[in-house]
Design a protein around this motif. Sequence first.
Motif, PDB file in Angstrom:
ATOM      1  N   THR A   1     -36.138  52.663  83.625  1.00 15.36           N
ATOM      2  CA  THR A   1     -34.734  52.342  83.896  1.00 15.36           C
ATOM      3  C   THR A   1     -34.358  52.803  85.306  1.00 15.36           C
ATOM      4  O   THR A   1     -34.753  53.879  85.742  1.00 15.36           O
ATOM      5  N   TRP A   2     -33.576  51.952  85.998  1.00 18.23           N
ATOM      6  CA  TRP A   2     -33.100  52.270  87.345  1.00 18.23           C
ATOM      7  C   TRP A   2     -31.590  52.061  87.398  1.00 18.23           C
ATOM      8  O   TRP A   2     -31.050  51.117  86.801  1.00 18.23           O
ATOM      9  N   ASN A   3     -30.890  52.929  88.140  1.00 10.47           N
ATOM     10  CA  ASN A   3     -29.456  52.791  88.366  1.00 10.47           C
ATOM     11  C   ASN A   3     -29.199  52.399  89.821  1.00 10.47           C
ATOM     12  O   ASN A   3     -29.857  52.917  90.741  1.00 10.47           O
TER      13      ASN A   3
ATOM     14  N   ALA B   1     -29.023  42.416  92.241  1.00 10.85           N
ATOM     15  CA  ALA B   1     -27.647  42.371  92.755  1.00 10.85           C
ATOM     16  C   ALA B   1     -26.623  42.219  91.635  1.00 10.85           C
ATOM     17  O   ALA B   1     -25.453  42.570  91.801  1.00 10.85           O
ATOM     18  N   SER B   2     -27.067  41.720  90.482  1.00 11.31           N
ATOM     19  CA  SER B   2     -26.136  41.449  89.383  1.00 11.31           C
ATOM     20  C   SER B   2     -26.010  42.614  88.404  1.00 11.31           C
ATOM     21  O   SER B   2     -25.215  42.545  87.470  1.00 11.31           O
ATOM     22  N   LYS B   3     -26.782  43.685  88.616  1.00 14.19           N
ATOM     23  CA  LYS B   3     -26.818  44.766  87.627  1.00 14.19           C
ATOM     24  C   LYS B   3     -26.565  46.131  88.242  1.00 14.19           C
ATOM     25  O   LYS B   3     -27.088  46.447  89.313  1.00 14.19           O
ATOM     26  N   GLU B   4     -25.775  46.938  87.545  1.00 14.94           N
ATOM     27  CA  GLU B   4     -25.607  48.341  87.922  1.00 14.94           C
ATOM     28  C   GLU B   4     -26.735  49.196  87.358  1.00 14.94           C
ATOM     29  O   GLU B   4     -27.056  50.249  87.890  1.00 14.94           O
ATOM     30  N   ARG B   5     -27.331  48.731  86.261  1.00 13.74           N
ATOM     31  CA  ARG B   5     -28.400  49.458  85.584  1.00 13.74           C
ATOM     32  C   ARG B   5     -29.437  48.453  85.099  1.00 13.74           C
ATOM     33  O   ARG B   5     -29.095  47.467  84.447  1.00 13.74           O
ATOM     34  N   LEU B   6     -30.690  48.691  85.441  1.00 19.52           N
ATOM     35  CA  LEU B   6     -31.774  47.788  85.068  1.00 19.52           C
ATOM     36  C   LEU B   6     -32.773  48.526  84.191  1.00 19.52           C
ATOM     37  O   LEU B   6     -33.270  49.591  84.563  1.00 19.52           O
ATOM     38  N   LYS B   7     -33.051  47.962  83.022  1.00 20.21           N
ATOM     39  CA  LYS B   7     -34.074  48.505  82.139  1.00 20.21           C
ATOM     40  C   LYS B   7     -35.073  47.398  81.837  1.00 20.21           C
ATOM     41  O   LYS B   7     -34.690  46.285  81.464  1.00 20.21           O
ATOM     42  N   LEU B   8     -36.349  47.716  82.009  1.00 20.46           N
ATOM     43  CA  LEU B   8     -37.405  46.721  81.822  1.00 20.46           C
ATOM     44  C   LEU B   8     -38.293  47.081  80.639  1.00 20.46           C
ATOM     45  O   LEU B   8     -38.612  48.253  80.414  1.00 20.46           O
TER      46      LEU B   8
END
Length: 296
Positions: free
Chosen positions: A114-116, A255-262
Amino acid sequence: MKKLLQFTVLLLFISISVRAQSKKDQDKQAIKDMCGCYEVTFKYAETFSPDGNYTKHDDYYASALEWAQLIEDEENKISIQHLLVVQDTMVIKHWRQDWSFEDPNLFIYDANNTWNRVERDNQSIKGQWAQKVYQVDDSPRYSGSATWIHVDGKKIWQNTTPAPLPRREYTHRSDYNIMERNNQVQITTYGWLHEQDNSKVLHAADADDRIIAEEKGYNIYEQVADERCAAAQSWWEANQELWAKVRKEWDRILASKERLKLKKKVDGKRLYSVLFDLKPTATTAEIHQAIIAFVE
């Protein structure tokens, strides 16, 4: 007297602007000096653990031939794609590093894939370059911002930032979930050096972070003749359009996400495997479908 004062202020402003531009040009040249063909040596050794019962893991050593291809060279952005060359003919897409000047947007790793997205104020990034490192599938890995230092003939950039486990460890270790990386990039007479002082951190939502072990790392890039990486140059020529589309799709998603989880796997396959299976003529829709299946 008033005109003299105005003229003096103008000269001072011009002088400051020229010095700032000269410094920026030095920064850009230092970054582009990382391009070319390199024999790379990777060395890592655990040095300390606060836990007296901790069993030190074996030192890690590896070597490779790597081509660093300049793929973007703009006023405020430089992008370098790394490609591994195996036995002179086989090419494997490796990591990518983007450098952006006074960039307020970083992605900060937060464990568990996860990245913020973090936005910094303009004053704190003045004169700095952000280094954004991407994995082999062009998903985010880690990023940080710092000032290039040019002094006594040395060219150095240094930053500390959290990152996922390195590829040399994530398949067989679960005792920590964040690598707190102190990265120092130094341009040298033989090429460049990526020196690291890393902390292996166990992060849990309901407890304080705990350092499992610390390690020292050296990635030594010794420049050799470009001809030795001819296979990588040819491979990139044939595949660069596909990966330009992949980068563009990732830019849109990030660009569309504040938080990305893969997700780590979908249908038993990792994302890099899915993307590597795509044909060079793959459409944007096919690429989108491949990536979005891994986004939670």
